[in-house]
Design an enzyme around this catalytic site. Structure first.
Site, PDB file in Angstrom:
ATOM      1  N   SER A 175      -7.190 -15.733  -8.476  1.00 16.78           N
ATOM      2  CA  SER A 175      -5.357 -15.520  -7.490  1.00 16.78           C
ATOM      3  C   SER A 175      -5.845 -17.157  -6.744  1.00 16.78           C
ATOM      4  O   SER A 175      -7.533 -17.545  -6.639  1.00 16.78           O
ATOM      5  CB  SER A 175      -5.603 -15.143  -6.631  1.00 16.78           C
TER       6      SER A 175
ATOM      7  N   TYR B   9      -8.230  -8.177  -0.115  1.00 16.56           N
ATOM      8  CA  TYR B   9      -7.681  -9.053  -1.054  1.00 16.56           C
ATOM      9  C   TYR B   9      -8.188 -10.099  -1.713  1.00 16.56           C
ATOM     10  O   TYR B   9      -8.354 -10.690  -2.577  1.00 16.56           O
ATOM     11  CB  TYR B   9      -5.595  -9.542  -1.226  1.00 16.56           C
TER      12      TYR B   9
END
Length: 251
Positions: free
Chosen positions: A142, A155
């Site tokens: 990401s 995350y």
């Protein structure tokens, strides 16, 4: 239907929605036999591929569990006899909270799916791809694997870890015929994004404003990058964390 992957087998984890669904459909559109993997029993992606004349199977698997992942790869080989490409895409956003308020449960679950899950997938995928003498693995990181985001410690840590793991596996496999890369999506319009925004326009606008191009990306735009990285057109690319992000990390 194009046939650049004709006779080859592509596995996509987290394949029932969002980027995973778009990627599974894209692989099928290039002629690959597709294995759709997810922890929820959902045949929508499978039906989409079959309706377009493609060949696919669905396997239920929790990628954070070694027994599940080992069984999943065994089922792939039983069904198709080979594995050529893997897009390790399954991931969760976890719960938003500052670092000091992040719960141990949230940390363990997020790291377990997003990072341990990718390690487990590669652990069992690599030996099977090696049997073909050539193949590609793409891991989903990401832009949160390239920069920090306040309020998402687990995350962000998991996605940074994916990039380090990808580089290590790429070096290990560099002379073995397997290329290993990571894709780093920016703000993409997916069910995960819908959960983060609650489908509220104000929240969606806040995320959209993070993108220099002035819009969210579409899952198909990430899928196109994944399929390209698996093709021979990207034959000299390995160990790369490629941002597909509308300019997000250029800021």
């Amino acid at each position: 239907m194009e046939t650049i992957f004709k006779g080859k087998v592509a596995l996509v984890t987290g394949g029932t929605s969002g980027i995973g669904r778009a990627s599974a459909v894209a692989f099928a559109g290039k002629g690959a036999k597709v294995v759709i993997v997810d922890w929820i029993e959902n045949k929508e992606t499978l039906n989409l591929i079959k309706a377009s004349g493609g060949e696919a199977i669905f396997i239920k698997c929790d990628v954070s569990k070694a027994t599940d992942v080992k069984a999943m790869v065994t089922k792939v080989i039983a069904a198709f006899g080979r594995l050529d490409y893997a897009f390790n895409n399954a991931g969760i956003e976890g719960t938003s909270a500052p670092t000091q308020d992040c719960s141990e449960e949230n940390w363990d679950k997020t790291i377990g799916v997003n990072l341990k899950g990718i390690w487990l997938c590669m652990k069992y995928e690599i030996p099977e791809i090696l049997k073909q003498g050539k193949g590609v693995i793409i891991n989903c990181s990401s832009v949160a694997g390239l920069v920090g985001f306040a309020g998402l410690p687990a995350y962000v840590a998991s996605k940074h870890g994916v990039i380090g793991l990808t580089k290590t596996a790429a070096l290990e496999c560099a002379k073995l015929g397997i290329r290993v890369n990571a894709v780093c999506p920016g703000v993409i319009k997916t069910p995960m994004m819908d959960r983060l925004t609650g489908n509220k326009k104000e929240a969606e606008d806040q995320f959209t404003n993070l993108e220099p191009v002035g819009r969210m990306g579409q899952p198909e735009e990430i899928a196109n990058a994944v399929v390209w990285m698996c093709s021979d057109e990207a034959s000299f690319i390995t160990g790369l964390a490629m941002a597909v992000d509308g300019g997000f990390v250029a800021q």
